[in-house]
Design a protein around this motif. Structure first.
Motif, PDB file in Angstrom:
ATOM      1  N   UNK A 114       0.848  -1.201   0.000  1.00 33.56           N
ATOM      2  CA  UNK A 114       0.000   0.000   0.000  1.00 33.56           C
ATOM      3  C   UNK A 114       0.875   1.238   0.000  1.00 33.56           C
ATOM      4  N   UNK A 115       0.594   2.175  -0.908  1.00 29.09           N
ATOM      5  CA  UNK A 115       1.317   3.440  -1.008  1.00 29.09           C
ATOM      6  C   UNK A 115       0.392   4.541  -0.522  1.00 29.09           C
ATOM      7  N   UNK A 116       0.620   5.017   0.714  1.00 27.92           N
ATOM      8  CA  UNK A 116      -0.256   6.026   1.305  1.00 27.92           C
ATOM      9  C   UNK A 116      -0.107   7.371   0.607  1.00 27.92           C
ATOM     10  N   UNK A 117       1.077   7.653   0.078  1.00 26.89           N
ATOM     11  CA  UNK A 117       1.301   8.935  -0.575  1.00 26.89           C
ATOM     12  C   UNK A 117       0.547   9.021  -1.896  1.00 26.89           C
ATOM     13  N   UNK A 118       0.574   7.940  -2.677  1.00 29.70           N
ATOM     14  CA  UNK A 118      -0.122   7.909  -3.967  1.00 29.70           C
ATOM     15  C   UNK A 118      -1.581   7.465  -3.837  1.00 29.70           C
ATOM     16  N   UNK A 119      -1.970   6.964  -2.643  1.00 29.53           N
ATOM     17  CA  UNK A 119      -3.311   6.402  -2.403  1.00 29.53           C
ATOM     18  C   UNK A 119      -3.602   5.327  -3.445  1.00 29.53           C
ATOM     19  N   UNK A 120      -2.709   4.350  -3.533  1.00 35.41           N
ATOM     20  CA  UNK A 120      -2.852   3.295  -4.529  1.00 35.41           C
ATOM     21  C   UNK A 120      -2.156   2.040  -4.018  1.00 35.41           C
ATOM     22  N   UNK A 121      -2.392   0.918  -4.710  1.00 35.02           N
ATOM     23  CA  UNK A 121      -1.767  -0.357  -4.383  1.00 35.02           C
ATOM     24  C   UNK A 121      -0.672  -0.648  -5.397  1.00 35.02           C
ATOM     25  N   UNK A 122       0.425  -1.192  -4.908  1.00 37.25           N
ATOM     26  CA  UNK A 122       1.532  -1.616  -5.756  1.00 37.25           C
ATOM     27  C   UNK A 122       1.562  -3.138  -5.755  1.00 37.25           C
ATOM     28  N   UNK A 123       1.380  -3.765  -6.925  1.00 34.74           N
ATOM     29  CA  UNK A 123       1.311  -5.225  -7.008  1.00 34.74           C
ATOM     30  C   UNK A 123       2.339  -5.710  -8.034  1.00 34.74           C
ATOM     31  N   UNK A 124       2.818  -6.958  -7.894  1.00 33.59           N
ATOM     32  CA  UNK A 124       3.814  -7.482  -8.840  1.00 33.59           C
ATOM     33  C   UNK A 124       3.243  -7.629 -10.256  1.00 33.59           C
ATOM     34  N   UNK A 125       4.062  -7.358 -11.238  1.00 36.79           N
ATOM     35  CA  UNK A 125       3.688  -7.492 -12.638  1.00 36.79           C
ATOM     36  C   UNK A 125       3.953  -8.935 -13.080  1.00 36.79           C
ATOM     37  N   UNK A 126       3.091  -9.858 -12.595  1.00 41.12           N
ATOM     38  CA  UNK A 126       3.219 -11.280 -12.896  1.00 41.12           C
ATOM     39  C   UNK A 126       1.846 -11.831 -13.281  1.00 41.12           C
ATOM     40  N   UNK A 127       1.835 -13.028 -13.867  1.00 41.22           N
ATOM     41  CA  UNK A 127       0.577 -13.636 -14.312  1.00 41.22           C
ATOM     42  C   UNK A 127      -0.335 -13.956 -13.137  1.00 41.22           C
ATOM     43  N   UNK A 128       0.268 -14.301 -11.987  1.00 36.20           N
ATOM     44  CA  UNK A 128      -0.539 -14.644 -10.818  1.00 36.20           C
ATOM     45  C   UNK A 128      -1.433 -13.485 -10.404  1.00 36.20           C
TER      46      UNK A 128
END
Length: 550
Positions: A200-214
């Protein structure tokens, strides 16, 4: 005497704010809630406003300029003036709201006694709010089926948030994606939380997730691709899974660092050296935690002795103290010796022959087992298909709790009727039998739940938790009225014992259970009821002889 309101300048979350200090009552709370941008801080225990010209003007209007006390460091005239907006004006009489938390009453009183003043023409606030609501509803209808952004003011800073009926996905780099999820979609937020590696990125108010098929499989399964909006083209050769570069340990283990803080610098250095060696050897996190905690206990007992100066006699004295006063078990004693040996051999490079510490004789405990009738009652007890399948898999293949959690959908081979167990205990892979009786339940489960990556997934996706399976077993234990001394691991013991009773060889059973030593498997020979039935008691023989003679 007129009550004053003290104002002071504070810094809250890196932003300048105006602190409002006053003896709180219902009238004060109702008035300050009418000021735009007001916030309540639990940490500072006060109301605070944006440090702006507009906030000072509203304070003067709502409370009266004569009641405000400005300290020297606050100069309202020096504050950067923002764009002029409509200002809420109070009449000279005091505000009287019997129930400031009733939205209907507050709205009626607000419309009657408040007036919005503009440079040109005054108009009732009620009409102004209705106009804003109409504009908001029209805007919502336009953006209902697409992801759009709006800028909001949060603690004095402008931030971008997504609105609408879609999750906006943008590419950060070759390894990470950024997800903007509408705040009103609590179910979607729960789904994103279960993506492995999410941040979780509180500054951007967004989620950061891996760039993978899963990650895409997870979103497609529990959200749907029609509710995702991309600003890039998804590549085909991205990795299947996300692998954390460093081992992630549970937060509860971090709390056990109180003893570490009491060590001196030399002892702390020794602990760090052992941790590095264990991580490089890629031992399990449970081994790392055990060695670390036991070595900290040894160092705390010998605070005035350097770690490299400890001898076998010192360790014997420490273990003797723990046995006398702490009543430690044989397994704990062996764990302490293993931790010390690991430090001496891996860090200090001492030869094994110089380490002379006596070990206790390990007790030979026999595990509890269920009868075959009790196993049937346990498995038939759950009404939920997923719960029933979990118990079936554990018993039918003799699985450990961690192994059934880590089964992936690709690990099931229906043609060969086997299940692939990856990285079992001791980091060993093996194949186990997929029972014919499990197949109907497995096919029905796949049709109903449609698992994505893990065979057993949670409500919002992601790996199933061990505590949930333990609760399922305990509930089945109570409902089936089987004796209450069993655990989820008792199903594995029961599988092994029933295999011995049915004539399976010990060597074959060792491979099925994943035991490193055949001695571990041989203990099931001692609890087999079939073997016990072949042994007749001398009392029965004497009784039978007496009957024949008579």
């Amino acid at each position: 005497m007129m009550k004053t309101i003290n104002l002071s300048k504070i810094e809250h979350r890196g932003v300048n704010r105006i602190k409002v200090s006053y003896k709180r009552d219902a009238d004060f709370i109702a008035k300050i809630k009418t000021i735009r941008g007001r916030r309540w801080s639990k940490t500072k225990n006060c109301w605070h406003l944006p440090y702006s010209k507009e906030s000072f003007e509203q304070l003067k209007i709502v409370f009266g300029e004569e009641r405000l006390v400005f300290p020297k460091k606050i100069k309202p005239d020096d504050v950067e003036k923002k764009k002029e907006k409509p200002i809420v004006v109070l009449p000279k009489k005091d505000l009287d709201i019997s129930d400031p938390f009733d939205p209907i009453k507050s709205r009626e009183i607000f419309n009657k006694i408040f007036t919005v003043v503009d440079e040109h023409t005054p108009f009732p606030v009620g009409d102004f709010l209705k106009k804003k609501e109409k504009e908001s509803k029209t805007t919502h209808e336009k953006t209902n089926n697409e992801a759009s952004f709006k800028t909001i003011l949060r603690y004095g800073q402008k931030v971008r948030v997504v609105v609408g009926e879609k999750i906006f996905v943008e590419k950060i780099n070759e390894k990470w994606l950024r997800l903007f999820v509408p705040f009103d979609k609590k179910g979607w937020i729960a789904v994103v939380r279960n993506i492995h590696g999410r941040q979780w990125n509180a500054e951007k108010i967004s989620w950061k997730v891996p760039y993978v098929k899963q990650s895409f499989w997870h979103l497609k399964k529990y959200v749907g691709m029609e509710y995702l909006e991309f600003n890039f083209q998804i590549e085909k050769d991205i990795p299947d899974e996300y692998f954390s570069p460093t081992p992630i340990y549970p937060k509860k283990n971090i709390k056990k660092r109180n003893g570490f803080d009491q060590l001196n610098e030399a002892q702390k250095k020794a602990i760090h050296q052992l941790e590095e060696k264990i991580i490089l050897l890629q031992y399990s996190r449970f081994t790392l935690t055990s060695y670390r905690n036991h070595l900290i206990g040894v160092f705390l007992f010998f605070k005035n002795i350097l770690p490299e100066k400890l001898t076998s006699k010192d360790i014997q004295n420490y273990i003797l103290h723990k046995i006398k006063f702490k009543k430690i078990s044989e397994s704990t004693q062996n764990s302490i010796i293993n931790a010390v040996k690991a430090y001496w051999e891996k860090v200090l490079k001492r030869p094994k022959e110089k380490i002379d510490i006596p070990r206790p004789k390990s007790p030979k405990h026999l595990p509890n087992v269920f009868s075959q009738e009790e196993v049937v009652r346990l498995i038939e007890s759950p009404k939920n298909l997923k719960h029933k399948l979990i118990l079936l898999l554990i018993y039918s293949a003799g699985l450990r709790l961690s192994e059934v959690i880590n089964i992936r959908t690709r690990d099931i081979n229906l043609d060969r009727r086997v299940i692939f167990i990856k990285n079992g205990k001791g980091k060993k892979d093996r194949f186990v039998t997929l029972a014919e009786e499990v197949l109907p339940y497995l096919k029905k489960y796949n049709q109903q739940y449609r698992p994505n990556y893990w065979l057993i997934e949670g409500v919002h996706g992601g790996q199933y938790s061990a505590s949930s399976i333990q609760k399922i077993f305990q509930r089945a234990l109570q409902e089936s009225k089987v004796f209450a001394y069993g655990t989820i691991h008792t199903l594995r013991h029961s599988y092994a014992t029933h295999c011995v009773e049915n004539g399976y060889s010990i060597a074959l059973l060792q491979e099925a259970l994943g035991h490193a030593s055949i001695k571990t498997t041989e203990k099931y020979l001692h609890i087999s009821s079939k073997a016990l039935r072949t042994l007749r008691s001398p009392l029965d023989i004497i009784k039978n002889n007496n009957r024949k003679q008579s």
